[in-house]
Design an enzyme around this catalytic site. Structure first.
Site, short mmCIF file in Angstrom:
data_model
loop_
_atom_site.label_atom_id
_atom_site.label_comp_id
_atom_site.label_asym_id
_atom_site.label_seq_id
_atom_site.Cartn_x
_atom_site.Cartn_y
_atom_site.Cartn_z
N ARG A 282 0.75 -1.05 0.09
CA ARG A 282 0.04 0.03 -0.01
C ARG A 282 0.78 1.34 -0.11
NH1 ARG A 282 -1.28 1.73 4.62
NH2 ARG A 282 -2.08 -0.22 5.66
N ASP B 6 -8.33 18.20 -14.36
CA ASP B 6 -8.63 16.97 -14.90
C ASP B 6 -8.40 16.72 -16.50
OD1 ASP B 6 -9.75 14.32 -15.82
OD2 ASP B 6 -11.51 14.53 -14.54
#
Ligand code: PLP
Length: 384
Positions: free
Chosen positions: A51, A175
């Site tokens: 992780r 974005d």
């Protein structure tokens, strides 16, 4: 020669990459492991738990940073997971100004999740810089830009937004999913954070769901890395590998997406049964000047409305298409057609949707890299 000196079409292949240290593998191996042996507590070779970090993901993250001209890349389990991590930079009471025809899933995340945590969102047509400035107050922290917008293909001036962000001491996030760094590099235009749904053009083969953030600033990167590790929405080694493989052909695919996008847009514009075509390459597109300045070409996304503007006419067309597959998503090698009102943008209330032009008869095409003549023949038989 440092990676930073490479031209874009070489960065996609070599940026941040070097042969694997173990056996010289040219492609980074898929390190399908959750953990790493330590010879003494803390005595590891740079990775301790997947992780927190994984070598295959690290290779992808270095590539992402390179192609967006950033210094730090972070890969997530989806585009929305990347946006979710970014929003966790905010605190209750903070306000965000965003565009009014953004990706439906981003809208849903903002309205249905983050509003409950005390964030406030304003949605305006960001082509109108004065309208954006009117929404800014002492609580505003972030400008969230998506350009070209989905599915209306409006183009927002990133440099103008960066100037606004600077003047009001705000973060600017872009974005860049639709344009990709092949067409525009928001960090170079003054953005602080670039976000991707790498599920789309970066992956490019409709076989992964992956998200990304790229930044230049170390402090911001540290904060985002903390959130990435603390919240844990990372992408796995297999998906990292596939996305990295996709990026290596990004420039060649984008070149063809743009060529085919132009052919399809011009065909539709000349078609007597078509009412309106949205594509920023048209000189009469309201933001064509901005697009021509900030983008290298105009991309492979084209939206249109058939004459009569009926829901049924749009559905009849998308059902008849054969080379274009009726499906959500975009940016893969294969051409896709979508009906935003019932598919990607169904989570936006009809009234909100129509304010920005997403009418029930709108069709969105993700023009792929097939032979353009086959795409035109398919449209020809579907539009009557
Ligand atoms: C698909 C998409 C997203 C969301 O990304 P996922 O990978 O599906 O989570 C965000 N922004 C845009 C513009 C998209 O097209």
């Amino acid at each position: 020669m440092s990676d930073k000196d490479l031209r874009f079409n070489s960065k996609t292949i070599h940026g941040g990459q070097s042969p694997d240290k173990a056996y010289g593998a040219v492609m980074p191996p898929i390190y399908q492991t959750s953990t790493y042996a330590q010879d003494t507590p803390g005595g590891h070779q740079g990775f301790e738990y997947s992780r927190s970090g994984n070598p295959t993901r690290a290779a992808l993250e270095a590539s992402l940073a390179s192609i967006e001209n950033g210094n730090y890349g972070l890969a997530f389990g989806s585009g929305l997971a990347a946006i979710d991590a970014l929003m966790k930079l905010m605190k209750p009471g903070d306000e965000i100004v965003s565009t009014n025809d953004l990706y439906g899933g981003s809208y849903r995340l903002f309205k249905k999740i983050f509003e409950d945590f005390g964030l406030k969102f304003h949605f305006v047509g960001m082509q109108d810089i004065a309208a954006v400035e009117e929404c800014i107050n002492k609580n505003t922290r972030l400008l969230w830009v998506e350009t070209p917008t989905n599915p209306m293909m409006n183009v927002i001036d990133i440099e103008a937004m960066a100037a606004l962000a600077k003047r009001h001491d705000l973060l600017l996030a872009v974005d860049n999913t639709f344009a990709t760094p092949y067409l525009q590099q928001p960090l170079d235009l003054g953005a602080d954070i670039v976000m991707h749904s790498a599920t789309k053009y970066l992956g490019g083969h409709s076989d992964v769901v992956v998200g990304a953030l790229v930044v230049k600033d170390k402090e911001l990167a540290d904060k985002l890395y903390f959130i990435q590790n603390a919240s844990g929405a990372v992408c796995g080694p297999m998906d990292s590998f596939l996305t990295l493989r996709g990026i290596k052909t990004l420039h060649v695919r984008m070149q063809r997406h743009c060529e085919n996008g132009r052919i399809v847009a011009e065909y539709l514009k000349a078609h007597p049964a078509i009412e309106k075509v949205y594509w920023p390459g048209f000189e009469d597109h309201p933001n064509h000047d901005v697009a021509a300045r900030q983008m290298k070409d105009f991309g492979g996304m084209v939206s249109f409305v058939p004459k009569g503007s009926s829901y049924d006419a749009a559905i009849a067309i998308v059902e008849k298409l054969k080379v274009f597959t009726l499906a959500e998503s975009l940016g893969g090698v294969e051409s896709l057609a979508g009906h935003p009102a019932s598919m990607t943008h169904a989570s936006i209330p009809k009234e909100e949707r129509e304010k920005s032009g997403v009418v029930d008869s709108l069709i969105r095409l993700s023009v792929g890299i097939e032979d353009a003549a086959d795409l035109i023949a398919d449209l020809e038989q579907a539009i009557v």
